[in-house]
Design an enzyme around this catalytic site. Structure first.
Site, PDB file in Angstrom:
ATOM      1  N   PRO A  34      -5.468  -2.178   8.261  1.00 33.23           N
ATOM      2  CA  PRO A  34      -5.940  -2.475   6.913  1.00 33.23           C
ATOM      3  C   PRO A  34      -4.894  -3.255   6.125  1.00 33.23           C
ATOM      4  O   PRO A  34      -3.698  -3.100   6.369  1.00 33.23           O
ATOM      5  CB  PRO A  34      -6.152  -1.095   6.303  1.00 33.23           C
ATOM      6  CG  PRO A  34      -5.355  -0.149   7.127  1.00 33.23           C
ATOM      7  CD  PRO A  34      -5.212  -0.758   8.485  1.00 33.23           C
ATOM      8  N   ASP A  35      -5.325  -4.129   5.237  1.00 30.71           N
ATOM      9  CA  ASP A  35      -4.350  -4.775   4.362  1.00 30.71           C
ATOM     10  C   ASP A  35      -3.996  -3.781   3.252  1.00 30.71           C
ATOM     11  O   ASP A  35      -4.434  -2.636   3.250  1.00 30.71           O
ATOM     12  CB  ASP A  35      -4.858  -6.122   3.846  1.00 30.71           C
ATOM     13  CG  ASP A  35      -6.036  -5.956   2.912  1.00 30.71           C
ATOM     14  OD1 ASP A  35      -6.362  -4.813   2.543  1.00 30.71           O
ATOM     15  OD2 ASP A  35      -6.641  -6.965   2.547  1.00 30.71           O
ATOM     16  N   PHE A  36      -3.198  -4.205   2.303  1.00 28.84           N
ATOM     17  CA  PHE A  36      -2.688  -3.250   1.337  1.00 28.84           C
ATOM     18  C   PHE A  36      -3.624  -3.010   0.164  1.00 28.84           C
ATOM     19  O   PHE A  36      -3.838  -1.891  -0.249  1.00 28.84           O
ATOM     20  CB  PHE A  36      -1.307  -3.691   0.828  1.00 28.84           C
ATOM     21  CG  PHE A  36      -0.257  -3.516   1.874  1.00 28.84           C
ATOM     22  CD1 PHE A  36       0.400  -2.302   2.005  1.00 28.84           C
ATOM     23  CD2 PHE A  36       0.031  -4.525   2.763  1.00 28.84           C
ATOM     24  CE1 PHE A  36       1.340  -2.104   2.999  1.00 28.84           C
ATOM     25  CE2 PHE A  36       0.978  -4.352   3.762  1.00 28.84           C
ATOM     26  CZ  PHE A  36       1.629  -3.137   3.875  1.00 28.84           C
ATOM     27  N   ARG A  37      -4.178  -4.094  -0.363  1.00 28.25           N
ATOM     28  CA  ARG A  37      -4.765  -3.981  -1.683  1.00 28.25           C
ATOM     29  C   ARG A  37      -6.287  -3.991  -1.750  1.00 28.25           C
ATOM     30  O   ARG A  37      -6.854  -3.822  -2.808  1.00 28.25           O
ATOM     31  CB  ARG A  37      -4.197  -5.094  -2.586  1.00 28.25           C
ATOM     32  CG  ARG A  37      -2.798  -4.745  -3.021  1.00 28.25           C
ATOM     33  CD  ARG A  37      -2.007  -5.936  -3.525  1.00 28.25           C
ATOM     34  NE  ARG A  37      -0.594  -5.785  -3.222  1.00 28.25           N
ATOM     35  CZ  ARG A  37       0.235  -4.976  -3.839  1.00 28.25           C
ATOM     36  NH1 ARG A  37      -0.183  -4.226  -4.837  1.00 28.25           N
ATOM     37  NH2 ARG A  37       1.497  -4.898  -3.478  1.00 28.25           N
ATOM     38  N   ASN A 108       4.503  -9.069   7.608  1.00 28.98           N
ATOM     39  CA  ASN A 108       3.897  -7.888   8.223  1.00 28.98           C
ATOM     40  C   ASN A 108       4.932  -7.067   8.981  1.00 28.98           C
ATOM     41  O   ASN A 108       5.895  -7.606   9.521  1.00 28.98           O
ATOM     42  CB  ASN A 108       2.786  -8.318   9.179  1.00 28.98           C
ATOM     43  CG  ASN A 108       1.709  -9.119   8.468  1.00 28.98           C
ATOM     44  OD1 ASN A 108       1.588  -9.021   7.248  1.00 28.98           O
ATOM     45  ND2 ASN A 108       0.949  -9.902   9.206  1.00 28.98           N
ATOM     46  N   ASP A 110       3.831  -4.947  11.439  1.00 29.59           N
ATOM     47  CA  ASP A 110       3.059  -4.384  12.551  1.00 29.59           C
ATOM     48  C   ASP A 110       3.517  -4.861  13.926  1.00 29.59           C
ATOM     49  O   ASP A 110       2.970  -4.438  14.940  1.00 29.59           O
ATOM     50  CB  ASP A 110       1.564  -4.687  12.359  1.00 29.59           C
ATOM     51  CG  ASP A 110       1.291  -6.181  12.146  1.00 29.59           C
ATOM     52  OD1 ASP A 110       2.020  -7.027  12.715  1.00 29.59           O
ATOM     53  OD2 ASP A 110       0.338  -6.504  11.401  1.00 29.59           O
ATOM     54  N   HIS A 125      10.055  -8.407   5.835  1.00 35.42           N
ATOM     55  CA  HIS A 125      10.032  -7.063   5.286  1.00 35.42           C
ATOM     56  C   HIS A 125      10.581  -6.029   6.272  1.00 35.42           C
ATOM     57  O   HIS A 125      10.281  -4.840   6.175  1.00 35.42           O
ATOM     58  CB  HIS A 125       8.626  -6.693   4.819  1.00 35.42           C
ATOM     59  CG  HIS A 125       8.243  -7.438   3.577  1.00 35.42           C
ATOM     60  ND1 HIS A 125       6.957  -7.817   3.301  1.00 35.42           N
ATOM     61  CD2 HIS A 125       8.988  -7.896   2.545  1.00 35.42           C
ATOM     62  CE1 HIS A 125       6.926  -8.469   2.133  1.00 35.42           C
ATOM     63  NE2 HIS A 125       8.149  -8.538   1.671  1.00 35.42           N
TER      64      HIS A 125
END
Ligand SMILES: [Zn+2]
Length: 257
Positions: A34-37, A108, A110, A125
């Protein structure tokens, strides 16, 4: 996007020799991450399931020091679910195979660019591949703490029993030094491709924008961003659909035009 401007964009990618790719959560949503927002994104999930003062606390460093549990609960999904690279990841790995890729810069965490086969990756990040004890500063590898990550529990340092934190950049922490080096000394490139990000997270977005200002640039995202006007071309599309077209175009390129 009209078919003539799409073919111009594809032509640009086909002819580029030193592409810098900048990616965000949008290229991983088709992998089931899932993305964040968005409404079914990570923040909506943690707000529902974890007992947090506010959803972003899961990645907030001062909250982590008080309560590391939610971050490790969330991380366990990355290590236990069957997640594989998307067509976009595979296309970017293929660009590297073709010696057309200078660097992938990703927001990302991931690890999917590496899994797809890219070696020229900078994860701005941070990364799960290394970790640091919050007590004594001892360094660890993912293999040292992977069992705990899978189980969703905070790993403990064997030397001091402090919590071992993966080297992911939290809110309230500085980005890796290389981020600022890339900002001041951008890699040599003839095309910047920004894929699957709404450019809403700073300072990462400012690096993409800074790169885009210096050369021919294309942003491919399924929604508008605040910086679209700074790009040479804007493509409103799902990244996998776009990358599929680009990949087809390039594979046929030699026999085509
Ligand atoms: Zn320690």
């Amino acid at each position: 996007l009209s078919s003539s401007s799409l073919s111009r964009v594809l032509h640009l990618i086909n002819n580029a020799r030193k592409i810098v790719v900048f990616t965000g959560a949008g290229i991983s949503t088709n992998c089931g991450i899932p993305d964040f927002r968005s409404s079914d994104g990570i923040y909506a999930l943690v707000e529902k399931e974890y007992n947090l003062p506010y959803p972003e606390a899961v990645f907030d460093i001062s909250y982590f020091y008080r309560e590391p549990g939610p971050f490790f609960q969330l991380s366990s999904h990355l290590f236990t679910s069957e997640v594989s690279p998307s067509l976009s990841h595979n296309f970017i790995a293929w660009l590297e195979e073709q010696s057309k890729l200078e660097l992938v810069i990703t927001q990302n965490i991931d690890m999917l660019h590496t899994r797809a086969g890219n070696s020229r990756v900078f994860q701005c990040h941070g990364t799960y591949t290394t970790a640091t004890c919050t007590g004594c500063g001892k360094n660890f590898l993912l293999s040292d703490i992977e069992e705990d990550l899978k189980a969703g529990k905070p790993p403990r340092c064997p030397a001091c029993t402090g919590i071992v934190k993966p080297d992911i950049v939290f809110f309230g922490e500085q980005l890796p030094a290389r981020f600022y080096q890339l900002y001041d000394n951008p890699p040599e490139s003839d095309l910047i491709l920004v894929l699957g990000t709404s450019l809403s997270v700073q300072p990462a977005a400012s690096l993409a924008v800074n790169l885009a200002r210096k050369t021919t640039s294309i942003i491919i995202n399924n929604e508008a961003t605040d910086y679209d006007s700074l790009f040479t071309h804007v493509v409103r599309s799902d990244t996998d659909e776009f990358c599929e077209s680009a990949w087809e175009y390039m594979k046929n390129g030699e026999t085509g035009e």
